[in-house]
Design a protein around this motif. Structure first.
Motif, PDB file in Angstrom:
ATOM      1  N   ASP A   1      -3.119  11.375   7.755  1.00  0.00           N
ATOM      2  CA  ASP A   1      -3.288  10.124   7.012  1.00  0.00           C
ATOM      3  C   ASP A   1      -4.205  10.307   5.805  1.00  0.00           C
ATOM      4  O   ASP A   1      -4.373   9.381   5.006  1.00  0.00           O
ATOM      5  CB  ASP A   1      -3.878   9.035   7.918  1.00  0.00           C
TER       6      ASP A   1
ATOM      7  N   TRP B   1       0.844  -1.185   0.000  1.00  0.00           N
ATOM      8  CA  TRP B   1       0.000   0.000   0.000  1.00  0.00           C
ATOM      9  C   TRP B   1       0.885   1.242   0.000  1.00  0.00           C
ATOM     10  O   TRP B   1       1.862   1.321   0.738  1.00  0.00           O
ATOM     11  CB  TRP B   1      -0.905   0.033   1.228  1.00  0.00           C
TER      12      TRP B   1
ATOM     13  N   MET C   1      -6.296   0.150   9.588  1.00  0.00           N
ATOM     14  CA  MET C   1      -5.759   1.422  10.059  1.00  0.00           C
ATOM     15  C   MET C   1      -6.474   1.818  11.342  1.00  0.00           C
ATOM     16  O   MET C   1      -7.708   1.826  11.391  1.00  0.00           O
ATOM     17  CB  MET C   1      -5.944   2.503   8.998  1.00  0.00           C
TER      18      MET C   1
ATOM     19  N   VAL D   1       3.408   5.061  10.178  1.00  0.00           N
ATOM     20  CA  VAL D   1       2.210   4.253  10.433  1.00  0.00           C
ATOM     21  C   VAL D   1       2.485   3.067  11.339  1.00  0.00           C
ATOM     22  O   VAL D   1       1.551   2.355  11.734  1.00  0.00           O
ATOM     23  CB  VAL D   1       1.564   3.765   9.122  1.00  0.00           C
TER      24      VAL D   1
ATOM     25  N   ARG E   1       0.404   5.772  -0.497  1.00  0.00           N
ATOM     26  CA  ARG E   1      -0.597   6.829  -0.460  1.00  0.00           C
ATOM     27  C   ARG E   1      -0.047   8.077  -1.134  1.00  0.00           C
ATOM     28  O   ARG E   1       1.171   8.302  -1.171  1.00  0.00           O
ATOM     29  CB  ARG E   1      -1.041   7.137   0.968  1.00  0.00           C
TER      30      ARG E   1
ATOM     31  N   GLU F   1       3.867   7.940  -1.424  1.00  0.00           N
ATOM     32  CA  GLU F   1       4.549   7.580  -0.181  1.00  0.00           C
ATOM     33  C   GLU F   1       4.259   6.132   0.177  1.00  0.00           C
ATOM     34  O   GLU F   1       3.087   5.711   0.193  1.00  0.00           O
ATOM     35  CB  GLU F   1       4.065   8.502   0.943  1.00  0.00           C
TER      36      GLU F   1
ATOM     37  N   VAL G   1       3.538   2.958   2.428  1.00  0.00           N
ATOM     38  CA  VAL G   1       2.814   2.775   3.690  1.00  0.00           C
ATOM     39  C   VAL G   1       3.159   1.423   4.309  1.00  0.00           C
ATOM     40  O   VAL G   1       3.623   1.349   5.442  1.00  0.00           O
ATOM     41  CB  VAL G   1       1.291   2.887   3.470  1.00  0.00           C
TER      42      VAL G   1
ATOM     43  N   TYR H   1      -5.189   6.161  -1.217  1.00  0.00           N
ATOM     44  CA  TYR H   1      -4.433   4.955  -0.889  1.00  0.00           C
ATOM     45  C   TYR H   1      -4.455   4.025  -2.094  1.00  0.00           C
ATOM     46  O   TYR H   1      -5.528   3.653  -2.584  1.00  0.00           O
ATOM     47  CB  TYR H   1      -5.013   4.276   0.348  1.00  0.00           C
TER      48      TYR H   1
ATOM     49  N   TYR I   1       6.787  -1.618   7.171  1.00  0.00           N
ATOM     50  CA  TYR I   1       5.921  -0.471   7.427  1.00  0.00           C
ATOM     51  C   TYR I   1       6.717   0.824   7.385  1.00  0.00           C
ATOM     52  O   TYR I   1       7.882   0.866   7.781  1.00  0.00           O
ATOM     53  CB  TYR I   1       5.263  -0.566   8.801  1.00  0.00           C
TER      54      TYR I   1
END
Length: 124
Positions: free
Chosen positions: A90, A36, A83, A64, A38, A46, A48, A94, A60
């Motif tokens: 945030d 994932w 999440m 996060v 975002r 970026e 995630v 996504y 990670y």
């Protein structure tokens, strides 16, 4: 070509929890590393979180860690991003990513397939 379909994005309040899901259409998740990212307009995409197919290891982003959890659901053929304790920062689109490379990586260039994204907005 792998088509990735994301779902679950919505407007939530700070402190809320939300789960996003991604499924590779017509492909088994076991064959791919899944991740994932975002993105917000005008900003770089970026990293995630990511999940490795070969051994289930996860990675990670520091921002996060401890709040988000990536997991695979083989019965649904999805990779989910749970999440918690969501913050206004945030807020983003996504995007799910997949690759058949050996390693998982935080780098955009190491991922080969991308979904269109699902939007998460965290606002009071």
């Amino acid at each position: 070509q792998v088509r990735l379909l994301e779902s679950g994005g919505q407007l939530v309040h700070p402190g809320d929890s939300l789960k996003l899901s991604c499924s590779p259409s017509g492909r088994a998740i076991s064959g791919y590393n899944l991740g994932w990212f975002r993105q917000d307009p005008g900003k770089d995409r970026e990293f995630v979180a990511a999940s490795a197919a070969r051994n289930g290891s996860t990675l990670y982003a520091d921002s996060v860690k401890g709040r988000f959890t990536i997991s695979r659901d083989s019965t649904k053929n999805t990779v989910d991003l749970q999440m918690t304790n969501l913050k206004p920062e945030d807020t983003a689109l996504y995007v799910c990513a997949a690759t058949s490379r050996y390693w998982i990586s935080e780098k955009n260039a190491m991922w080969d397939y991308w979904g269109l994204g699902t939007r998460v907005t965290v606002s009071s």
